[in-house]
Design an enzyme around this catalytic site. Structure first.
Site, PDB file in Angstrom:
ATOM      1  N   CYS A 113      47.522  66.733  59.299  1.00  0.00           N
ATOM      2  CA  CYS A 113      47.638  65.273  59.140  1.00  0.00           C
ATOM      3  C   CYS A 113      49.046  64.892  58.678  1.00  0.00           C
ATOM      4  O   CYS A 113      49.472  63.756  58.873  1.00  0.00           O
ATOM      5  CB  CYS A 113      46.578  64.735  58.182  1.00  0.00           C
ATOM      6  SG  CYS A 113      46.639  65.436  56.533  1.00  0.00           S
ATOM      7  N   GLN A 127      42.226  69.692  49.714  1.00  0.00           N
ATOM      8  CA  GLN A 127      42.684  70.944  49.131  1.00  0.00           C
ATOM      9  C   GLN A 127      42.413  71.024  47.632  1.00  0.00           C
ATOM     10  O   GLN A 127      42.040  72.070  47.113  1.00  0.00           O
ATOM     11  CB  GLN A 127      44.180  71.136  49.425  1.00  0.00           C
ATOM     12  CG  GLN A 127      44.714  72.469  48.948  1.00  0.00           C
ATOM     13  CD  GLN A 127      46.135  72.709  49.403  1.00  0.00           C
ATOM     14  OE1 GLN A 127      46.575  72.170  50.421  1.00  0.00           O
ATOM     15  NE2 GLN A 127      46.863  73.519  48.660  1.00  0.00           N
ATOM     16  N   CYS A 173      40.469  68.340  57.082  1.00  0.00           N
ATOM     17  CA  CYS A 173      40.753  67.291  56.105  1.00  0.00           C
ATOM     18  C   CYS A 173      39.737  66.162  56.278  1.00  0.00           C
ATOM     19  O   CYS A 173      39.506  65.694  57.391  1.00  0.00           O
ATOM     20  CB  CYS A 173      42.171  66.796  56.356  1.00  0.00           C
ATOM     21  SG  CYS A 173      42.520  65.152  55.767  1.00  0.00           S
ATOM     22  N   GLU A 174      39.132  65.758  55.187  1.00  0.00           N
ATOM     23  CA  GLU A 174      38.105  64.710  55.285  1.00  0.00           C
ATOM     24  C   GLU A 174      38.684  63.323  55.574  1.00  0.00           C
ATOM     25  O   GLU A 174      37.953  62.426  55.941  1.00  0.00           O
ATOM     26  CB  GLU A 174      37.240  64.676  54.028  1.00  0.00           C
ATOM     27  CG  GLU A 174      37.910  64.158  52.794  1.00  0.00           C
ATOM     28  CD  GLU A 174      36.982  64.131  51.592  1.00  0.00           C
ATOM     29  OE1 GLU A 174      37.160  63.232  50.760  1.00  0.00           O
ATOM     30  OE2 GLU A 174      36.107  64.997  51.469  1.00  0.00           O
ATOM     31  N   HIS A 175      39.976  63.160  55.418  1.00  0.00           N
ATOM     32  CA  HIS A 175      40.581  61.849  55.643  1.00  0.00           C
ATOM     33  C   HIS A 175      40.836  61.564  57.121  1.00  0.00           C
ATOM     34  O   HIS A 175      40.707  60.421  57.558  1.00  0.00           O
ATOM     35  CB  HIS A 175      41.893  61.714  54.865  1.00  0.00           C
ATOM     36  CG  HIS A 175      41.701  61.832  53.389  1.00  0.00           C
ATOM     37  ND1 HIS A 175      42.589  62.500  52.582  1.00  0.00           N
ATOM     38  CD2 HIS A 175      40.707  61.397  52.575  1.00  0.00           C
ATOM     39  CE1 HIS A 175      42.156  62.452  51.324  1.00  0.00           C
ATOM     40  NE2 HIS A 175      41.026  61.792  51.306  1.00  0.00           N
ATOM     41  N   HIS A 176      41.239  62.594  57.881  1.00  0.00           N
ATOM     42  CA  HIS A 176      41.568  62.378  59.298  1.00  0.00           C
ATOM     43  C   HIS A 176      40.793  63.305  60.228  1.00  0.00           C
ATOM     44  O   HIS A 176      40.952  63.229  61.448  1.00  0.00           O
ATOM     45  CB  HIS A 176      43.076  62.595  59.534  1.00  0.00           C
ATOM     46  CG  HIS A 176      43.931  61.725  58.679  1.00  0.00           C
ATOM     47  ND1 HIS A 176      44.492  62.156  57.488  1.00  0.00           N
ATOM     48  CD2 HIS A 176      44.298  60.432  58.820  1.00  0.00           C
ATOM     49  CE1 HIS A 176      45.178  61.170  56.951  1.00  0.00           C
ATOM     50  NE2 HIS A 176      45.083  60.109  57.728  1.00  0.00           N
ATOM     51  N   HIS A 182      49.045  71.125  56.417  1.00  0.00           N
ATOM     52  CA  HIS A 182      48.121  70.063  56.792  1.00  0.00           C
ATOM     53  C   HIS A 182      48.580  69.390  58.085  1.00  0.00           C
ATOM     54  O   HIS A 182      49.675  68.816  58.126  1.00  0.00           O
ATOM     55  CB  HIS A 182      48.024  69.018  55.671  1.00  0.00           C
ATOM     56  CG  HIS A 182      47.388  69.539  54.431  1.00  0.00           C
ATOM     57  ND1 HIS A 182      46.111  69.181  54.064  1.00  0.00           N
ATOM     58  CD2 HIS A 182      47.830  70.411  53.487  1.00  0.00           C
ATOM     59  CE1 HIS A 182      45.796  69.793  52.933  1.00  0.00           C
ATOM     60  NE2 HIS A 182      46.821  70.550  52.571  1.00  0.00           N
TER      61      HIS A 182
END
Length: 195
Positions: free
Chosen positions: A156, A126, A85-88, A154
């Site tokens: 996260c 996703q 995941c690019e956020h976390h 996920h």
């Protein structure tokens, strides 16, 4: 595969950053269990993001297209994937299901999981992953329609944040003949898991 100087230089740079991260977390980066961790983490990150160095559409286009008068769904389902995941920068993983309806030509079935691997070996979300797989197949093969469904868990959401361990996220996108509800329904019935 021989590693390039650029790859080795990037790994050394990443290792230094991982060493700093360990120290910022309060760890002793020189203790026995952690001495090689920065290098191992750098190698792992390079592996998990190797999709940036590959062009999935070129891989699909390089396949020998076979002329066939087949105009029904070709489905490759339950393609396992792992991504970050690019956020976390935490893992998300699951299954991708792909269908296309040929327009005079079919491709080798192994190419579909191959393009999934390339797109998932990047920092991702996703929703974008679903679109990228669909667009690559549509733009490269020019079929009568494409449908992609991605089901994922996920970390996260499961390890942090809302901590919902059994949550599953499903995304889908489609083109062409799959815009007809009957065709989409047929695909969804064919990929249903027997539980």
């Amino acid at each position: 595969m021989k590693e390039t100087e650029e790859l080795l230089n990037a790994r050394n740079e990443l290792s230094l950053h991982y060493k700093s991260i360990l120290e910022l977390l309060g760890e002793d980066s020189g203790r026995e269990g952690l001495i090689k961790t920065p290098e191992r983490a750098a190698k792992a990150m390079q592996f998990l993001t190797k999709g940036y160095n590959e062009d999935p559409c070129a891989v699909l286009a390089s396949a020998k297209l076979l002329e066939e008068d087949y105009k029904q769904m070709v489905i490759v389902k339950d393609i396992d994937f792992f991504s970050l995941c690019e956020h976390h920068i935490l893992p998300f993983f699951g299954k991708v299901h792909v269908a296309y309806i040929p327009n005079k030509y079919i491709t080798g079935l192994s190419k579909i999981p191959r393009i999934v691997d390339i797109f998932t070996r990047r920092l991702q979300i996703q929703e974008r992953l679903t679109l990228q797989i669909k667009d690559c197949i549509q733009n490269t093969l020019d079929p009568l329609g494409v449908m992609v469904v991605v089901e994922a868990q996920h970390m996260c959401m499961q390890m942090r944040g809302v901590e919902k361990q059994n949550s599953m996220t499903t995304t889908s996108d489609f083109t062409g003949f799959f815009q007809q509800a009957k065709t989409r329904e047929e695909f969804m019935n064919l990929i249903k898991h027997n539980r």
